[in-house]
Design a protein around this motif. Structure first.
Motif, mmCIF file in Angstrom:
data_model
loop_
_atom_site.group_PDB
_atom_site.id
_atom_site.type_symbol
_atom_site.label_atom_id
_atom_site.label_comp_id
_atom_site.label_asym_id
_atom_site.label_seq_id
_atom_site.Cartn_x
_atom_site.Cartn_y
_atom_site.Cartn_z
ATOM 1 N N GLY A 191 2.005 7.292 4.630
ATOM 2 C CA GLY A 191 0.804 7.375 3.804
ATOM 3 C C GLY A 191 -0.426 7.440 4.691
ATOM 4 O O GLY A 191 -0.364 7.086 5.869
ATOM 5 N N PRO A 192 -1.555 7.882 4.119
ATOM 6 C CA PRO A 192 -2.758 8.075 4.927
ATOM 7 C C PRO A 192 -3.305 6.771 5.514
ATOM 8 O O PRO A 192 -3.006 5.687 5.017
ATOM 9 C CB PRO A 192 -3.762 8.696 3.940
ATOM 10 C CG PRO A 192 -3.215 8.456 2.589
ATOM 11 C CD PRO A 192 -1.744 8.279 2.717
ATOM 12 N N SER A 193 -4.096 6.906 6.543
ATOM 13 C CA SER A 193 -4.694 5.761 7.221
ATOM 14 C C SER A 193 -5.468 4.895 6.230
ATOM 15 O O SER A 193 -6.202 5.407 5.390
ATOM 16 C CB SER A 193 -5.628 6.301 8.306
ATOM 17 O OG SER A 193 -6.025 5.261 9.122
ATOM 18 N N GLY A 194 -5.260 3.591 6.325
ATOM 19 C CA GLY A 194 -6.009 2.662 5.470
ATOM 20 C C GLY A 194 -5.389 2.424 4.110
ATOM 21 O O GLY A 194 -5.954 1.703 3.281
ATOM 22 N N CYS A 195 -4.210 3.007 3.844
ATOM 23 C CA CYS A 195 -3.613 2.876 2.501
ATOM 24 C C CYS A 195 -2.859 1.565 2.328
ATOM 25 O O CYS A 195 -2.411 1.251 1.227
ATOM 26 C CB CYS A 195 -2.700 4.060 2.197
ATOM 27 S SG CYS A 195 -1.231 4.088 3.234
ATOM 28 N N GLY A 196 -2.675 0.793 3.422
ATOM 29 C CA GLY A 196 -2.076 -0.535 3.261
ATOM 30 C C GLY A 196 -0.669 -0.696 3.849
ATOM 31 O O GLY A 196 -0.027 -1.724 3.625
ATOM 32 N N THR A 226 12.313 6.686 1.868
ATOM 33 C CA THR A 226 10.903 6.745 2.262
ATOM 34 C C THR A 226 10.023 6.315 1.091
ATOM 35 O O THR A 226 10.249 6.727 -0.056
ATOM 36 C CB THR A 226 10.529 8.177 2.705
ATOM 37 O OG1 THR A 226 11.264 8.509 3.893
ATOM 38 C CG2 THR A 226 9.043 8.303 3.017
ATOM 39 N N ALA A 227 9.030 5.480 1.418
ATOM 40 C CA ALA A 227 8.040 5.072 0.407
ATOM 41 C C ALA A 227 6.693 5.684 0.786
ATOM 42 O O ALA A 227 6.241 5.542 1.923
ATOM 43 C CB ALA A 227 7.927 3.553 0.361
ATOM 44 N N PHE A 228 6.074 6.351 -0.161
ATOM 45 C CA PHE A 228 4.753 6.949 0.071
ATOM 46 C C PHE A 228 3.682 6.024 -0.490
ATOM 47 O O PHE A 228 3.601 5.811 -1.700
ATOM 48 C CB PHE A 228 4.683 8.338 -0.568
ATOM 49 C CG PHE A 228 3.303 8.945 -0.516
ATOM 50 C CD1 PHE A 228 2.651 9.131 0.709
ATOM 51 C CD2 PHE A 228 2.649 9.321 -1.685
ATOM 52 C CE1 PHE A 228 1.365 9.674 0.763
ATOM 53 C CE2 PHE A 228 1.362 9.867 -1.636
ATOM 54 C CZ PHE A 228 0.727 10.042 -0.418
ATOM 55 N N PHE A 229 2.884 5.468 0.424
ATOM 56 C CA PHE A 229 1.789 4.575 0.042
ATOM 57 C C PHE A 229 0.505 5.385 -0.109
ATOM 58 O O PHE A 229 0.227 6.297 0.669
ATOM 59 C CB PHE A 229 1.543 3.512 1.124
ATOM 60 C CG PHE A 229 2.464 2.328 1.052
ATOM 61 C CD1 PHE A 229 3.815 2.469 1.350
ATOM 62 C CD2 PHE A 229 1.991 1.074 0.685
ATOM 63 C CE1 PHE A 229 4.679 1.376 1.285
ATOM 64 C CE2 PHE A 229 2.843 -0.026 0.618
ATOM 65 C CZ PHE A 229 4.183 0.122 0.916
ATOM 66 N N TYR A 230 -0.288 4.986 -1.105
ATOM 67 C CA TYR A 230 -1.572 5.648 -1.302
ATOM 68 C C TYR A 230 -2.519 4.641 -1.938
ATOM 69 O O TYR A 230 -2.235 4.101 -3.021
ATOM 70 C CB TYR A 230 -1.389 6.884 -2.202
ATOM 71 C CG TYR A 230 -2.651 7.681 -2.360
ATOM 72 C CD1 TYR A 230 -3.067 8.558 -1.359
ATOM 73 C CD2 TYR A 230 -3.439 7.530 -3.508
ATOM 74 C CE1 TYR A 230 -4.240 9.281 -1.494
ATOM 75 C CE2 TYR A 230 -4.618 8.252 -3.638
ATOM 76 C CZ TYR A 230 -5.009 9.119 -2.630
ATOM 77 O OH TYR A 230 -6.170 9.830 -2.759
ATOM 78 N N ALA A 231 -3.620 4.361 -1.248
ATOM 79 C CA ALA A 231 -4.658 3.468 -1.772
ATOM 80 C C ALA A 231 -4.106 2.149 -2.329
ATOM 81 O O ALA A 231 -4.473 1.716 -3.413
ATOM 82 C CB ALA A 231 -5.481 4.191 -2.847
ATOM 83 N N ASN A 287 -1.465 18.441 3.878
ATOM 84 C CA ASN A 287 -2.730 18.876 3.281
ATOM 85 C C ASN A 287 -3.829 17.825 3.316
ATOM 86 O O ASN A 287 -4.983 18.136 3.107
ATOM 87 C CB ASN A 287 -2.505 19.349 1.841
ATOM 88 C CG ASN A 287 -1.725 20.640 1.814
ATOM 89 O OD1 ASN A 287 -1.659 21.342 2.831
ATOM 90 N ND2 ASN A 287 -1.122 20.964 0.689
ATOM 91 N N PHE A 288 -3.447 16.566 3.528
ATOM 92 C CA PHE A 288 -4.458 15.546 3.807
ATOM 93 C C PHE A 288 -3.781 14.425 4.575
ATOM 94 O O PHE A 288 -2.570 14.392 4.697
ATOM 95 C CB PHE A 288 -5.101 15.002 2.517
ATOM 96 C CG PHE A 288 -4.220 14.110 1.705
ATOM 97 C CD1 PHE A 288 -4.271 12.731 1.857
ATOM 98 C CD2 PHE A 288 -3.322 14.647 0.777
ATOM 99 C CE1 PHE A 288 -3.453 11.905 1.101
ATOM 100 C CE2 PHE A 288 -2.503 13.821 0.017
ATOM 101 C CZ PHE A 288 -2.561 12.458 0.178
ATOM 102 N N GLY A 289 -4.591 13.506 5.100
ATOM 103 C CA GLY A 289 -3.920 12.433 5.814
ATOM 104 C C GLY A 289 -4.852 11.779 6.793
ATOM 105 O O GLY A 289 -4.543 10.797 7.383
#
Ligand SMILES: Nc1ncnc2c1ncn2[C@@H]1O[C@H](COP(=O)(O)OP(=O)(O)OP(=O)(O)O)[C@@H](O)[C@H]1O
Ligand SMILES: [Mg+2]
Length: 265
Positions: free
Chosen positions: A51-56, A230-235, A263-265
């Motif tokens: 997951g993106p930086s800062g998502c926990g 795989t677990a996708f974390f977001y916010a 496409n983002f990250g």
């Protein structure tokens, strides 16, 4: 839970769930970094948290063996069930629990001691004093961490004289010397060159015969190469949790697809 769409597949065989969180929240002061995460982790699997930086991701990983206890402003609510026992309860012996749920950090952090003593230190603290047992454990854990051949003739040299990749494998050896059931790793290869990374990955694949491994990684190739789930974390939430193959080839949620395709990250 937020109104976000989520897709979380429960474990196939609940008897093999070694660790789970139920409605886990983590706050740093007023900032809610983890917003009610419920996940199950099966035995003898490698699970990637992406997951993106800062998502926990790190916050979540650290809560699993109560490392957030060390952060004054952190507050953790919800259940963390290790073999059915809630390790998030105040009366848990955290020192004992961490013997079962070990951790390796992003930056290699060997003690300023010899290679041998880096591994023997925690064993001695847990009451193992017998030299033959210590020697044997040092050797097997270094072998399991794919470091033995490089250091066997200089076990009494300072660990700080090792290369970064060797230090990280020493930290893995130190963690597995305690024979934990679960190994938590926070981007363990991010400071390593491609060869050391490949060695660490190979080590993890071998270790999963005996351990459950939960690994935070920013490297999508790494997640797809080594992990079963795989677990996708977001916010602060988990949007999707499934077999790794499915996350990378047929994600159910658009945000997951956007993230894994870069496409983002
Ligand atoms: N020790 C801390 N004190 C206060 N806030 C923190 C602390 N650690 C993390 N946070 C906050 O919690 C949120 C999640 O951070 P976390 O480090 O868990 O993200 P991450 O997914 O691991 O990011 P990265 O991929 O950059 O490592 C962020 O808003 C961050 O600022
Ligand atoms: Mg992190």
């Amino acid at each position: 839970m937020a109104s976000q769409e989520t897709y979380i597949v429960p474990a196939k065989n609940h008897e093999q769930v070694i660790l789970e969180t139920n409605d886990l929240h983590v706050w740093y002061g007023d900032n809610e970094a983890i917003k009610g995460v419920s996940l199950e982790f099966e035995e003898n699997k490698i699970i990637s948290l992406i997951g993106p930086s800062g998502c926990g991701k790190s916050t979540y990983l650290r809560s699993l063996n109560r490392m957030n206890d060390e952060i004054q402003i952190a507050r953790v609510t919800g259940e963390i069930l290790y073999k059915g026992v809630d390790v998030n309860k105040p009366d848990i012996d955290v020192f004992e629990m961490r013997k079962n749920i070990g951790m390796v950090f992003q930056r290699p952090n060997p003690f300023s001691k010899s290679i041998y003593d880096n591994i023997a230190f925690a064993l001695r603290r847990h009451g193992i004093k017998n030299k033959a047992v210590l020697d044997e454990t040092v050797e097997t854990s270094l072998k399991q961490a794919a470091l033995w051949d490089q250091v066997k003739d200089e076990l009494h040299k300072s660990a700080l004289a090792l290369s970064g990749g060797q230090q990280q494998r020493l930290c893995i050896a130190r963690a597995i010397a305690m024979k934990p059931d679960i190994l938590l790793l926070d981007e363990p290869a991010s400071a390593l060159d491609p060869i050391s990374t490949a060695q660490v990955e190979e080590t993890l694949m071998e270790l999963k015969e005996n351990y459950s491994i939960i690994i935070v990684t920013h490297n999508m190739q790494q997640a797809s190469r080594i992990s079963d789930h795989t677990a996708f974390f977001y916010a602060g939430n988990v949007l999707e949790y499934n077999e790794t193959r499915k996350i990378f080839t047929r994600p159910k949620i658009q945000k997951t697809e956007d993230y894994v395709s870069g496409n983002f990250g």
